[in-house]
Scaffold this motif. Structure first.
Motif, PDB file in Angstrom:
ATOM      1  N   THR A   1       0.742  -1.618   0.466  1.00 32.54           N
ATOM      2  CA  THR A   1      -0.130  -0.219  -0.100  1.00 32.54           C
ATOM      3  C   THR A   1       0.967   1.191  -0.275  1.00 32.54           C
ATOM      4  OG1 THR A   1      -0.099   0.030   2.237  1.00 32.54           O
ATOM      5  CG2 THR A   1      -1.816  -0.583   1.108  1.00 32.54           C
ATOM      6  N   VAL A   2       0.856   2.061  -1.175  1.00 33.25           N
ATOM      7  CA  VAL A   2       1.437   3.491  -1.000  1.00 33.25           C
ATOM      8  C   VAL A   2      -0.059   4.300  -0.724  1.00 33.25           C
ATOM      9  CG1 VAL A   2       2.752   2.678  -2.467  1.00 33.25           C
ATOM     10  CG2 VAL A   2       1.539   3.320  -3.319  1.00 33.25           C
ATOM     11  N   GLU A   3       0.525   5.345  -0.595  1.00 31.35           N
ATOM     12  CA  GLU A   3       0.444   6.831  -0.465  1.00 31.35           C
ATOM     13  C   GLU A   3      -0.820   7.560  -2.054  1.00 31.35           C
ATOM     14  OE1 GLU A   3       0.844   9.332   2.655  1.00 31.35           O
ATOM     15  OE2 GLU A   3       0.937   8.503   3.926  1.00 31.35           O
ATOM     16  N   ASP A   4       0.886   7.641  -2.955  1.00 31.84           N
ATOM     17  CA  ASP A   4       0.676   8.036  -3.697  1.00 31.84           C
ATOM     18  C   ASP A   4       0.906   7.334  -4.699  1.00 31.84           C
ATOM     19  OD1 ASP A   4       1.689   9.532  -6.343  1.00 31.84           O
ATOM     20  OD2 ASP A   4       1.982  11.074  -4.943  1.00 31.84           O
ATOM     21  N   LEU A   5       0.464   6.609  -5.970  1.00 35.87           N
ATOM     22  CA  LEU A   5       0.827   5.803  -6.474  1.00 35.87           C
ATOM     23  C   LEU A   5       1.336   6.405  -8.211  1.00 35.87           C
ATOM     24  CD1 LEU A   5      -3.105   3.841  -7.847  1.00 35.87           C
ATOM     25  CD2 LEU A   5      -0.576   2.964  -6.239  1.00 35.87           C
ATOM     26  N   ASP A   6       2.042   7.439  -8.527  1.00 36.24           N
ATOM     27  CA  ASP A   6       2.512   8.111  -9.352  1.00 36.24           C
ATOM     28  C   ASP A   6       3.610   7.749  -8.714  1.00 36.24           C
ATOM     29  OD1 ASP A   6       0.740   7.612 -11.374  1.00 36.24           O
ATOM     30  OD2 ASP A   6      -0.102  10.056 -10.728  1.00 36.24           O
ATOM     31  N   ALA A   7       4.375   9.333  -7.720  1.00 32.09           N
ATOM     32  CA  ALA A   7       5.356   8.999  -7.237  1.00 32.09           C
ATOM     33  C   ALA A   7       6.302   7.309  -6.622  1.00 32.09           C
ATOM     34  CB  ALA A   7       5.198   9.598  -5.695  1.00 32.09           C
TER      35      ALA A   7
ATOM     36  N   ARG B   1      -7.415   2.626 -12.553  1.00 37.64           N
ATOM     37  CA  ARG B   1      -7.818   1.428 -10.898  1.00 37.64           C
ATOM     38  C   ARG B   1      -6.875   2.328  -9.267  1.00 37.64           C
ATOM     39  NH1 ARG B   1      -5.607  -3.492 -14.722  1.00 37.64           N
ATOM     40  NH2 ARG B   1      -3.764  -2.450 -13.971  1.00 37.64           N
ATOM     41  N   THR B   2      -7.234   1.296  -8.551  1.00 35.59           N
ATOM     42  CA  THR B   2      -6.421   1.820  -6.922  1.00 35.59           C
ATOM     43  C   THR B   2      -5.375   0.456  -7.099  1.00 35.59           C
ATOM     44  OG1 THR B   2      -8.097   0.080  -6.537  1.00 35.59           O
ATOM     45  CG2 THR B   2      -8.567   2.571  -6.208  1.00 35.59           C
ATOM     46  N   PHE B   3      -4.990   0.360  -7.686  1.00 44.39           N
ATOM     47  CA  PHE B   3      -3.760  -0.120  -8.168  1.00 44.39           C
ATOM     48  C   PHE B   3      -2.669  -1.243  -9.797  1.00 44.39           C
ATOM     49  CE2 PHE B   3      -7.288  -3.796  -9.644  1.00 44.39           C
ATOM     50  CZ  PHE B   3      -6.417  -4.379 -10.572  1.00 44.39           C
ATOM     51  N   ARG B   4      -1.220  -1.034  -9.315  1.00 44.47           N
ATOM     52  CA  ARG B   4      -1.126  -1.688 -10.144  1.00 44.47           C
ATOM     53  C   ARG B   4      -0.204  -2.390 -10.393  1.00 44.47           C
ATOM     54  NH1 ARG B   4       0.659   4.892 -10.940  1.00 44.47           N
ATOM     55  NH2 ARG B   4      -1.794   5.390 -11.499  1.00 44.47           N
TER      56      ARG B   4
END
Length: 120
Positions: free
Chosen positions: A76-82, A102-105
């Motif tokens: 889990t992360v707060e900022d997917l792009d970062a 989506r909320t996952f990658r």
């Protein structure tokens, strides 16, 4: 009543020290080893993550109709792009990260194990 408790999650890989260093950079922890065949990532809350040398290691295929991915880690992360920029710089490979709605990658670590970055 449970018979046992989960002691560790162990990833087979060709180079335990380098894969442990990758995960230490991603999730924290301390790389510990007295044996080049077995490396542990310690100091994290929850279940310990270990890495075991497997000379014949073949990374799981994702996705694959020929066989299952076996398992994957959800991080889990707060900022997917970062987080994505950071893990790619550390050597991860994007497997299924194009859909930004989506909320996952999905990615592969340097040894080929699939893992997901999930928005918290």
């Amino acid at each position: 009543m449970a018979v046992a408790k989960l002691g560790a999650v162990v990833l087979d890989c060709p180079d335990p020290a380098s894969l442990a260093a990758f995960y230490a950079a991603v999730i924290g922890g301390t790389v510990e080893s007295n044996d080049p065949e077995w490396v542990s990532l310690t100091g994290l809350p929850g279940t310990q993550l270990d890495f075991q040398r497997s000379p014949g290691f073949v990374p799981p295929q994702w996705p694959s109709d020929d066989g299952a991915q076996q398992f994957h880690l959800d991080l889990t992360v707060e900022d997917l792009d970062a987080a994505e920029q950071q893990i790619l710089a550390l050597g991860a490979k994007a497997l299924d990260a194009a859909d930004r709605s989506r909320t996952f990658r999905v990615y592969a670590d340097p040894a080929g194990h699939p893992f997901c970055l999930c928005a918290c």
